[in-house]
Design an enzyme around this catalytic site. Structure first.
Site, short mmCIF file in Angstrom:
data_model
loop_
_atom_site.label_atom_id
_atom_site.label_comp_id
_atom_site.label_asym_id
_atom_site.label_seq_id
_atom_site.Cartn_x
_atom_site.Cartn_y
_atom_site.Cartn_z
N ASP A 168 -3.54 -3.11 11.43
CA ASP A 168 -2.12 -3.31 11.76
C ASP A 168 -2.00 -3.28 13.28
OD1 ASP A 168 0.49 -3.83 11.26
OD2 ASP A 168 1.02 -1.82 10.59
N THR A 184 0.82 -1.21 0.00
CA THR A 184 0.00 0.00 0.00
C THR A 184 0.85 1.26 0.00
OG1 THR A 184 -0.14 -0.04 2.43
CG2 THR A 184 -1.90 -1.14 1.20
#
Length: 535
Positions: free
Chosen positions: A286, A228
């Site tokens: 995350d 990303t």
């Protein structure tokens, strides 16, 4: 170099050599060129006799066997014979590579058994604490591709919602190390450096590796590609040299030059981590526990004995405050200690991108300027790399604490780091990059200051997003080139940054993002955020 007891076989499923079930149907394999991103998918035509007779449903799990190899896959149903015929079994790219047979070869297909770890997964979804055996079972099934994307998502979300305690993080990390190859370099010290991410342009690894390798420490750096972000270390190094190298060639390079900068996908290190990332990144999950397990499992599997870990903090970094950074640091230290990894955590300035360029070619330009001691080199990238390299050099028992920075600076200023980097580039296959004429995207959009003021904020996420929309990292010359950093005074019309793109559509998307939010905030000098770091 590789511990044979933990090196993976070509097929992770334990009963691959067993004969197929007596009622298993046989179909001709057809390669369907679809990238399903770390998931095995098979395609059956709706009118296929096997599909109807076996009671298969879309998204059900199946076993596919051929030539003594077994994969587990998820069923997708198609209605177009141009994709898969009624007598064919379509395989996604991942499934085709893992099964390892040619198109036209016959394979058997049967219903898959329920993963043994599913009970543990349901208990985690209910918020229960899991033990070592539970995590070993779950991770083994993940690495064996026995979980569908839905089941993987359930595990990731459950671990994020009911945050793992430190024992669970240790069990998860240990299990992830055990599922793949574990390297043994037969040296007492193998050093590495890692950043938790979130800071564009932070390409310190490409400076740290040649510096510490020139000092004599072994630093085999296997890095990921961007998922990303606008560039990963492997994407940037690929501008200079080949990064997808056979493992035996990497070993030769490391032995000769004391370091490498290569893509880690060929090494099969902590394969369950790659599968989990394929779910975590699209969800932007995350969690601290999963982050710790992901990073440490990869480093331990790669044979590292000493690791310097960079945790940047800032308003738009992954970690926003010093208390949060300290909590994460303690979790990293606890798990690393349990797994006998020497860890040095460094908390750094994450208020803005590091360096000027964001995107593979632009970041490569910055790295080479630092190595060449070019006066145009970004000083923040140089200083951060020197301090991280200095911390690694202090792992050397012959170096006194506090002397590492000066040693690293001498190696860089003397040209030894550049010479070592050139040797590594030649060994990995030089690509002919010229830092004086970097191959930037031909289409350019400039973003200028709307008023007078001082740069008081740079949004890491927005700048990275603009670089991605411009085409980075797939288009190597795409990205963002910063002209102003925090604390700089600007006048209305001053250039803040340039956006480079290779295609008109990419530039249009990036320009629209810039118009919605430039990623820059202007104000007064008193409004520049302070940050407390350890350098």
């Amino acid at each position: 170099m590789v511990n044979p007891s933990s090196a993976p076989t070509s097929d992770p499923v334990p009963d691959a050599g067993a004969p197929p079930p007596a009622n298993a149907a046989r179909l001709a394999v057809r390669r369907v060129a679809i990238d399903t991103w770390h998931e095995n998918v098979v395609y059956l035509h709706r009118d296929c006799a096997v599909y109807r007779a076996e009671g298969f449903q879309a998204l059900s799990k199946v076993e596919v066997r051929a030539n003594g190899r077994l994969i587990l896959a998820t069923v997708n149903v198609v209605d177009d014979t141009r994709i898969v015929g009624c007598e064919e079994l379509g395989l996604s790219e991942d499934a085709f590579v893992r099964l390892g047979v040619e198109s036209g070869h016959h394979a058997s297909i049967s219903q898959a058994e329920r993963p043994r770890s599913m009970d543990a997964l349901f208990r985690k979804m209910n918020g229960e604490r899991l033990d070592r055996d539970d995590f070993r079972g779950i991770v083994a099934d993940i690495a064996g591709h026995r979980y569908s994307k839905i089941e993987l998502t359930a595990f990731v979300v459950a671990c994020n919602r009911a945050e793992l305690d430190r024992e669970e993080v240790y069990y998860l990390t240990e299990a992830m190390v055990a599922t793949g190859r574990r390297l043994d370099w037969h040296e007492p010290q193998v050093v590495d450096k890692h950043c938790i991410g979130g800071i564009p342009g932070n390409r310190t690894s490409m400076l740290v590796v040649p510096i510490v390798a020139a000092h004599g420490l072994l630093c085999p750096k296997t890095s990921s590609r961007a998922i990303t972000s606008p560039a990963g270390t492997a994407d940037t190094m690929e501008v200079l040299a080949g990064v997808e190298l056979p493992f035996e060639r990497l070993r030769e390079i490391v032995r000769e030059h004391r370091g490498c900068l290569a893509w880690g996908g060929t090494a099969d290190l902590s394969p369950a981590d790659d599968v989990l990332i394929s779910v975590e990144r699209p969800l932007s999950i995350d969690s601290p526990g999963q982050m710790v397990a992901s990073i440490l499992s990869k480093k331990i599997a790669a044979g590292s004995t000493h690791l310097v870990l960079d945790i940047p903090i800032g308003p738009t970094a992954k970690v926003r405050s010093m208390p949060e950074a300290q909590r994460l640091r303690r979790l990293f230290e606890y798990v690393a200690h349990r797994l006998h990894l020497s860890l040095d955590v460094v908390i750094t300035d994450g208020r803005q991108p590091i360096g000027n360029g964001i995107g593979p070619v632009l970041e490569t330009r910055d790295v080479m300027r630092v190595l060449q001691c070019d006066p145009r080199a970004p000083n923040d990238l140089r200083q951060k790399a020197l301090r991280l390299a200095g911390r690694l050099i202090e792992c050397d028992p012959d170096v006194r604490g506090g002397d590492g920075f000066a040693i690293a600076r001498d190696i860089l200023d003397s040209g030894r780091a550049l010479a070592r980097m050139n040797a590594i580039i030649d060994a990995q296959g030089r690509r002919g990059f010229d830092p004086e004429q970097p191959p930037l995207g031909p289409l350019v959009h400039e973003v200028r200051a709307p008023a007078d003021g001082v740069v008081t904020g740079i949004d890491n996420f927005q700048i990275a997003r603009i670089a991605r929309l411009a085409g980075a990292p797939k288009v190597q010359g795409a990205g963002v080139d910063l002209a102003c950093k925090l604390g700089d005074s600007v006048r209305a019309g001053t250039l803040l940054y340039r956006v480079y793109a290779g295609f008109g559509a990419d530039l249009a998307f990036a320009r629209q993002a810039c118009e919605r939010a430039t990623g820059y905030r202007l104000g007064t000098a008193a409004e520049v955020p302070r940050v407390f770091v350890e350098f």
